[in-house]
Design a protein around this motif. Structure first.
Motif, mmCIF file in Angstrom:
data_model
loop_
_atom_site.group_PDB
_atom_site.id
_atom_site.type_symbol
_atom_site.label_atom_id
_atom_site.label_comp_id
_atom_site.label_asym_id
_atom_site.label_seq_id
_atom_site.Cartn_x
_atom_site.Cartn_y
_atom_site.Cartn_z
ATOM 1 N N ALA A 85 -5.219 11.347 -4.121
ATOM 2 C CA ALA A 85 -5.480 9.932 -4.408
ATOM 3 C C ALA A 85 -5.236 9.174 -3.113
ATOM 4 C CB ALA A 85 -4.560 9.418 -5.509
ATOM 5 N N VAL A 86 -6.055 8.176 -2.851
ATOM 6 C CA VAL A 86 -5.891 7.369 -1.646
ATOM 7 C C VAL A 86 -5.951 5.892 -2.023
ATOM 8 C CG1 VAL A 86 -8.345 7.442 -1.023
ATOM 9 C CG2 VAL A 86 -6.642 7.016 0.734
ATOM 10 N N VAL A 87 -5.068 5.110 -1.420
ATOM 11 C CA VAL A 87 -4.997 3.672 -1.671
ATOM 12 C C VAL A 87 -5.797 2.960 -0.586
ATOM 13 C CG1 VAL A 87 -3.458 1.706 -2.006
ATOM 14 C CG2 VAL A 87 -2.659 4.026 -2.550
ATOM 15 N N ARG A 126 0.841 -1.201 0.000
ATOM 16 C CA ARG A 126 0.000 0.000 0.000
ATOM 17 C C ARG A 126 0.874 1.249 0.000
ATOM 18 N NH1 ARG A 126 -2.989 -1.342 4.075
ATOM 19 N NH2 ARG A 126 -2.148 0.136 5.563
ATOM 20 N N LYS A 127 1.959 1.229 0.776
ATOM 21 C CA LYS A 127 2.896 2.350 0.803
ATOM 22 C C LYS A 127 3.602 2.493 -0.549
ATOM 23 C CE LYS A 127 6.989 4.161 3.157
ATOM 24 N NZ LYS A 127 7.622 4.533 1.919
ATOM 25 N N GLU A 128 3.961 1.376 -1.160
ATOM 26 C CA GLU A 128 4.609 1.424 -2.475
ATOM 27 C C GLU A 128 3.701 2.082 -3.524
ATOM 28 O OE1 GLU A 128 6.918 -2.019 -4.288
ATOM 29 O OE2 GLU A 128 5.098 -2.008 -5.505
ATOM 30 N N LEU A 138 1.077 13.229 -7.956
ATOM 31 C CA LEU A 138 -0.220 13.240 -7.276
ATOM 32 C C LEU A 138 0.011 13.263 -5.766
ATOM 33 C CD1 LEU A 138 -1.984 10.461 -9.349
ATOM 34 C CD2 LEU A 138 -2.292 12.919 -9.583
ATOM 35 N N ARG A 139 -0.805 14.017 -5.059
ATOM 36 C CA ARG A 139 -0.757 13.954 -3.588
ATOM 37 C C ARG A 139 -1.519 12.698 -3.202
ATOM 38 N NH1 ARG A 139 -3.987 17.707 0.042
ATOM 39 N NH2 ARG A 139 -4.726 18.177 -2.016
ATOM 40 N N ALA A 140 -0.818 11.750 -2.599
ATOM 41 C CA ALA A 140 -1.424 10.449 -2.339
ATOM 42 C C ALA A 140 -1.251 10.051 -0.879
ATOM 43 C CB ALA A 140 -0.800 9.393 -3.251
ATOM 44 N N TYR A 141 -2.181 9.223 -0.418
ATOM 45 C CA TYR A 141 -2.175 8.699 0.940
ATOM 46 C C TYR A 141 -2.318 7.182 0.866
ATOM 47 C CZ TYR A 141 -3.390 13.560 1.903
ATOM 48 O OH TYR A 141 -3.404 14.930 1.953
ATOM 49 N N ASP A 142 -1.715 6.475 1.827
ATOM 50 C CA ASP A 142 -1.891 5.028 1.881
ATOM 51 C C ASP A 142 -2.947 4.634 2.922
ATOM 52 O OD1 ASP A 142 -0.249 5.760 3.972
ATOM 53 O OD2 ASP A 142 1.171 4.117 3.704
ATOM 54 N N ALA A 187 -8.414 15.227 4.352
ATOM 55 C CA ALA A 187 -7.667 15.377 3.098
ATOM 56 C C ALA A 187 -8.442 16.311 2.170
ATOM 57 C CB ALA A 187 -7.471 14.025 2.434
ATOM 58 N N VAL A 188 -7.767 17.326 1.690
ATOM 59 C CA VAL A 188 -8.405 18.321 0.829
ATOM 60 C C VAL A 188 -8.093 17.977 -0.626
ATOM 61 C CG1 VAL A 188 -8.506 20.772 0.247
ATOM 62 C CG2 VAL A 188 -8.232 20.070 2.625
ATOM 63 N N PRO A 189 -9.127 17.880 -1.471
ATOM 64 C CA PRO A 189 -8.894 17.535 -2.872
ATOM 65 C C PRO A 189 -8.094 18.620 -3.592
ATOM 66 C CG PRO A 189 -11.252 17.682 -2.358
ATOM 67 C CD PRO A 189 -10.510 18.072 -1.143
ATOM 68 N N PRO A 190 -7.337 18.227 -4.605
ATOM 69 C CA PRO A 190 -7.253 16.900 -5.224
ATOM 70 C C PRO A 190 -6.287 15.981 -4.482
ATOM 71 C CG PRO A 190 -5.928 18.454 -6.470
ATOM 72 C CD PRO A 190 -6.589 19.249 -5.365
#
Length: 131
Positions: free
Chosen positions: A36-38, A9-11, A21-25, A31-34
């Protein structure tokens, strides 16, 4: 013992971040858009077709575009989807991508954005802690 589930998930998060992309695992409460979250998919783990006790693991990458529902936000969300697919396609099997439809983000007081889910899959070996 290495937790291969959390590591994968971290990968995925790191690949998305590297693509811009601002992403979270995991799902951030505010979290304020935009972004991506896994998130784990359902089913999360399934027996693999290969030998040796391997499993297929499935994640969804939820892509939340910028706030708003104009043509500009729709295009920005599609750009995010393309970046995510290009970032993930060499390491993961992309099994489907949903239409970028308006979605309410309840954790942000029902802010509405265009959102899409990208389903990805990989084969892992839990015993060895590797894929």
């Amino acid at each position: 013992m290495v937790n291969v589930l959390s590591e994968l998930r971290k990968e995925v998060k790191d690949l998305l971040n590297d693509a811009g992309l601002r992403a979270y695992d995991y799902m951030e409460n505010k979290a304020v858009p935009p972004f991506a979250v896994v998130i784990p998919d359902d089913p999360y783990l399934m027996p693999s077709d290969t030998f040796g006790g391997k499993l297929n693991i499935r994640f969804k990458v939820f892509v939340a575009g910028p706030k708003g529902l104009s043509n500009k936000q729709a295009q920005d969300t599609e750009d995010m989807i393309i970046k995510a697919i290009l970032a993930l396609r060499e390491e993961y099997d992309i099994t489907d991508v949903t239409s970028p439809l308006p979605r309410e983000l309840i954790q942000l007081n029902d802010v509405t954005v265009f959102g899409s889910e990208i389903t990805i899959e990989a084969t892992i070996n839990l015993e060895e802690g590797e894929n």
